[in-house]
Design a protein around this motif. Structure first.
Motif, PDB file in Angstrom:
ATOM      1  N   ALA A 138      -7.632 -10.662   2.288  1.00 41.50           N
ATOM      2  CA  ALA A 138      -7.676 -10.427   3.733  1.00 41.50           C
ATOM      3  C   ALA A 138      -6.398 -10.908   4.409  1.00 41.50           C
ATOM      4  O   ALA A 138      -5.879 -10.257   5.326  1.00 41.50           O
ATOM      5  CB  ALA A 138      -8.892 -11.129   4.337  1.00 41.50           C
ATOM      6  N   ALA A 139      -5.867 -12.048   3.963  1.00 35.63           N
ATOM      7  CA  ALA A 139      -4.641 -12.582   4.554  1.00 35.63           C
ATOM      8  C   ALA A 139      -3.458 -11.659   4.274  1.00 35.63           C
ATOM      9  O   ALA A 139      -2.602 -11.428   5.145  1.00 35.63           O
ATOM     10  CB  ALA A 139      -4.360 -13.978   4.003  1.00 35.63           C
ATOM     11  N   ARG A 182      -3.659  -8.371   3.621  1.00 34.79           N
ATOM     12  CA  ARG A 182      -3.876  -7.138   4.392  1.00 34.79           C
ATOM     13  C   ARG A 182      -3.532  -7.349   5.863  1.00 34.79           C
ATOM     14  O   ARG A 182      -3.016  -6.439   6.523  1.00 34.79           O
ATOM     15  CB  ARG A 182      -5.319  -6.683   4.223  1.00 34.79           C
ATOM     16  CG  ARG A 182      -5.576  -5.991   2.890  1.00 34.79           C
ATOM     17  CD  ARG A 182      -7.006  -5.561   2.746  1.00 34.79           C
ATOM     18  NE  ARG A 182      -7.184  -4.716   1.562  1.00 34.79           N
ATOM     19  CZ  ARG A 182      -8.305  -4.606   0.882  1.00 34.79           C
ATOM     20  NH1 ARG A 182      -9.391  -5.283   1.275  1.00 34.79           N
ATOM     21  NH2 ARG A 182      -8.380  -3.823  -0.174  1.00 34.79           N
ATOM     22  N   SER A 183      -3.801  -8.542   6.379  1.00 31.94           N
ATOM     23  CA  SER A 183      -3.463  -8.840   7.767  1.00 31.94           C
ATOM     24  C   SER A 183      -1.960  -8.747   7.989  1.00 31.94           C
ATOM     25  O   SER A 183      -1.491  -8.199   8.987  1.00 31.94           O
ATOM     26  CB  SER A 183      -3.960 -10.243   8.136  1.00 31.94           C
ATOM     27  OG  SER A 183      -3.521 -10.611   9.426  1.00 31.94           O
ATOM     28  N   ARG A 184      -1.180  -9.264   7.022  1.00 27.80           N
ATOM     29  CA  ARG A 184       0.264  -9.181   7.142  1.00 27.80           C
ATOM     30  C   ARG A 184       0.746  -7.740   7.010  1.00 27.80           C
ATOM     31  O   ARG A 184       1.705  -7.326   7.663  1.00 27.80           O
ATOM     32  CB  ARG A 184       0.936 -10.036   6.073  1.00 27.80           C
ATOM     33  CG  ARG A 184       0.849 -11.523   6.311  1.00 27.80           C
ATOM     34  CD  ARG A 184       1.246 -11.964   7.684  1.00 27.80           C
ATOM     35  NE  ARG A 184       2.505 -11.382   8.147  1.00 27.80           N
ATOM     36  CZ  ARG A 184       3.070 -11.638   9.317  1.00 27.80           C
ATOM     37  NH1 ARG A 184       2.454 -12.435  10.179  1.00 27.80           N
ATOM     38  NH2 ARG A 184       4.214 -11.081   9.664  1.00 27.80           N
ATOM     39  N   THR A 198      -0.837  -5.122   8.034  1.00 24.92           N
ATOM     40  CA  THR A 198      -1.112  -4.504   9.325  1.00 24.92           C
ATOM     41  C   THR A 198      -0.072  -4.915  10.362  1.00 24.92           C
ATOM     42  O   THR A 198       0.441  -4.087  11.127  1.00 24.92           O
ATOM     43  CB  THR A 198      -2.515  -4.894   9.817  1.00 24.92           C
ATOM     44  OG1 THR A 198      -3.488  -4.460   8.863  1.00 24.92           O
ATOM     45  CG2 THR A 198      -2.818  -4.254  11.165  1.00 24.92           C
ATOM     46  N   LYS A 199       0.270  -6.205  10.386  1.00 25.99           N
ATOM     47  CA  LYS A 199       1.250  -6.695  11.348  1.00 25.99           C
ATOM     48  C   LYS A 199       2.622  -6.093  11.091  1.00 25.99           C
ATOM     49  O   LYS A 199       3.332  -5.700  12.024  1.00 25.99           O
ATOM     50  CB  LYS A 199       1.321  -8.221  11.287  1.00 25.99           C
ATOM     51  CG  LYS A 199       0.109  -8.923  11.863  1.00 25.99           C
ATOM     52  CD  LYS A 199       0.265 -10.425  11.792  1.00 25.99           C
ATOM     53  CE  LYS A 199      -0.971 -11.130  12.347  1.00 25.99           C
ATOM     54  NZ  LYS A 199      -0.849 -12.608  12.260  1.00 25.99           N
ATOM     55  N   SER A 228       2.733  -2.575  12.246  1.00 24.76           N
ATOM     56  CA  SER A 228       2.761  -2.515  13.703  1.00 24.76           C
ATOM     57  C   SER A 228       4.168  -2.808  14.225  1.00 24.76           C
ATOM     58  O   SER A 228       4.661  -2.146  15.140  1.00 24.76           O
ATOM     59  CB  SER A 228       1.775  -3.518  14.282  1.00 24.76           C
ATOM     60  OG  SER A 228       1.834  -3.541  15.689  1.00 24.76           O
TER      61      SER A 228
END
Length: 210
Positions: free
Chosen positions: A192-193, A195-197, A199-200, A203
């Motif tokens: 999850a960590a 995947r969060s990066r 996404t960021k 963006s």
């Protein structure tokens, strides 16, 4: 004097991309290798994510980290040739992150590496945008894991346990993951960590292209 030292090789020219290096750190026995393998199984097919193979002056072993092995002489020659972004020493071994990782980051990708707490300042100097994921576990579990793997005598195990205490880095982006329980729980948190990066980073890239 610290048991770990680090130095920085010259960065590759033109590496001002928008990617992020994720450095997974934590004491020996915390389960970094198992968690990285778990995350690689779930994210390794995505070309945006590179799971970095470190270069170590230690023979490869099935139960240890998946890495590229070099003799000390070959390692020092490669370092002198500028093939490493960062190199450091710990526990009588030489470790390095290949300079080729810069190319993946220059394309906006995410690179995940098994890092070193002592080498973090040099890693940040070499790569710029670094997120630290710190793996921990309860002291009694850490001690049991070190004893079970049987790589070191009790004195060395105690020295590792003494180095397992870390300080907070309030001015840095740090994700804490407790790996005291089942592997899947901490493994999913690591995925999850990452995947969060992803996404960021996507963006940020879209914002700069707009």
């Amino acid at each position: 004097m610290s048991s770990e030292t680090a130095d920085v090789a010259a960065p590759i020219a033109g590496t001002g991309g928008h990617g992020t290096l994720i450095a997974v750190v934590g004491p020996s026995g915390a389960g970094k290798d198992s968690l990285l393998s778990y995350a690689r199984d779930r994210l390794g097919a995505d070309p945006a994510v590179l799971f970095v193979r470190r270069v170590i002056t230690r023979p490869a072993a099935p139960e240890a980290e998946d890495h590229d092995s070099l003799s000390v002489d070959a390692f020092l020659a490669a370092q002198a040739s500028g093939l490493f972004a960062v190199a450091w020493q710990a526990h009588g071994l030489h470790y390095a992150i290949p300079a080729a990782v810069h190319r993946h980051l220059a394309g906006g990708g995410i690179a995940v590496v098994n890092g070193s707490r002592a080498a973090l300042p040099a890693i940040r100097a070499a790569f710029g945008r670094v997120v630290t994921i710190r793996i921990s576990c309860r002291p009694e579990i850490l001690a049991a894991r070190l004893a079970a793997r049987g790589r070191e005598d009790p004195g060395r195990q105690q020295a590792r346990l003494a180095r397992s205490v870390t300080t907070a880095e309030a001015d840095r982006e740090v994700v804490e993951i407790d790996n005291s329980g089942a592997l899947a729980g901490a493994g999913d948190a690591l995925v999850a960590a990452i995947r969060s990066r992803m996404t960021k980073s996507a963006s940020i890239s879209r914002g700069r292209e707009a």
